[in-house]
Write a protein that holds these residues in place. Structure first.
Motif: not given
Ligand SMILES: [Zn+2]
Length: 238
Positions: A91, A96, A70-71, A89
């Motif tokens: 994060c 991403d 996901g990143h 995101c």
């Protein structure tokens, strides 16, 4: 934690994160216990989980963060129809895979973006929880909700293209709540993933994109396979 539980139970204990476990199930379902096949799984849920299986083994990495798909950044600006969108995101990364391809992405980015174009859409008044209604409406053919899923599928296509060039895998697998739908919608979604992929070289154009079987139970099934592998390895070593 694993060693502590193992000491308490007196039996081998293995650990995989849910995405990696799901990926292992998807792989096993297609390839069985083959130790030569490679697959990449992307599981679209609240976030974006998944995993990389190389030669039948889960890539967990140095500290267990392998397969945090996901990143991984994708060149999302090339997706048509999302000019000016800034997908961020949880994060902190911009652009991403999870920032575009997750329920959270629908809630935070895609739905607010598309509602500007469809101000009279019924989801404009739906308040919290509107994001969860997008899939069902997309499945029933709502144009705005289809657009949201088209963007997600195109994003996944860009990501899969990166994986094709990195691993030359035997299969690409997509799963999660987003695609627990009718076969018609699944087929359309996979078509949109393909449409989002840059032109593939002839040798790789036939890499299949499959739907993860068994929905929510994929992770539990994959975890069981991992545990069985560990138990067998320990028995062999003993
Ligand atoms: Zn991220």
């Amino acid at each position: 934690m694993r060693a502590g539980l193992e000491a308490k139970l007196g039996i081998p204990v293995s650990y995989l994160n849910d995405g990696n476990a799901g990926a292992l199930w998807g792989h096993f379902h297609i390839f069985g216990a083959s130790t030569v096949a490679t697959s990449i799984s992307a599981i679209i849920g609240t976030g974006l989980g998944g995993g990389v299986i190389v030669d039948g083994r889960v890539v967990t990495g140095r500290k267990g963060f392998g397969g945090e798909l996901g990143h991984v950044l994708i060149p999302y600006q090339s997706i048509p129809g999302i000019e000016g969108m800034k997908p961020v995101c949880n994060c902190g990364r911009e652009g991403d895979l999870e920032a575009l391809c997750s329920l959270t992405a629908i809630d935070k980015t895609l739905l607010p973006y598309f509602l500007q174009r469809y101000p009279d859409h019924e989801l404009a008044k739906a308040g919290p929880g509107a994001a969860k209604k997008v899939r069902g409406m997309a499945e029933r053919g709502d144009p705005m909700c289809r657009e949201i899923f088209r963007v997600q599928a195109n994003a996944l296509g860009l990501f899969f293209d990166e994986m094709v060039n990195t691993f030359d895998p035997d299969a690409l697998i997509v799963g999660g709540g987003a695609i627990e739908t009718s076969p018609e919608f699944q087929e359309w979604f996979i078509g949109q993933i393909r449409a989002g992929m840059p032109v593939q070289r002839v040798e790789q154009a036939d890499i299949p994109i499959r739907v993860m079987p068994n929905g929510d139970t994929a992770g539990a099934r994959g975890a069981a396979i991992e545990a069985l592998k560990l138990a067998r390895a320990r028995a062999k070593a003993a």
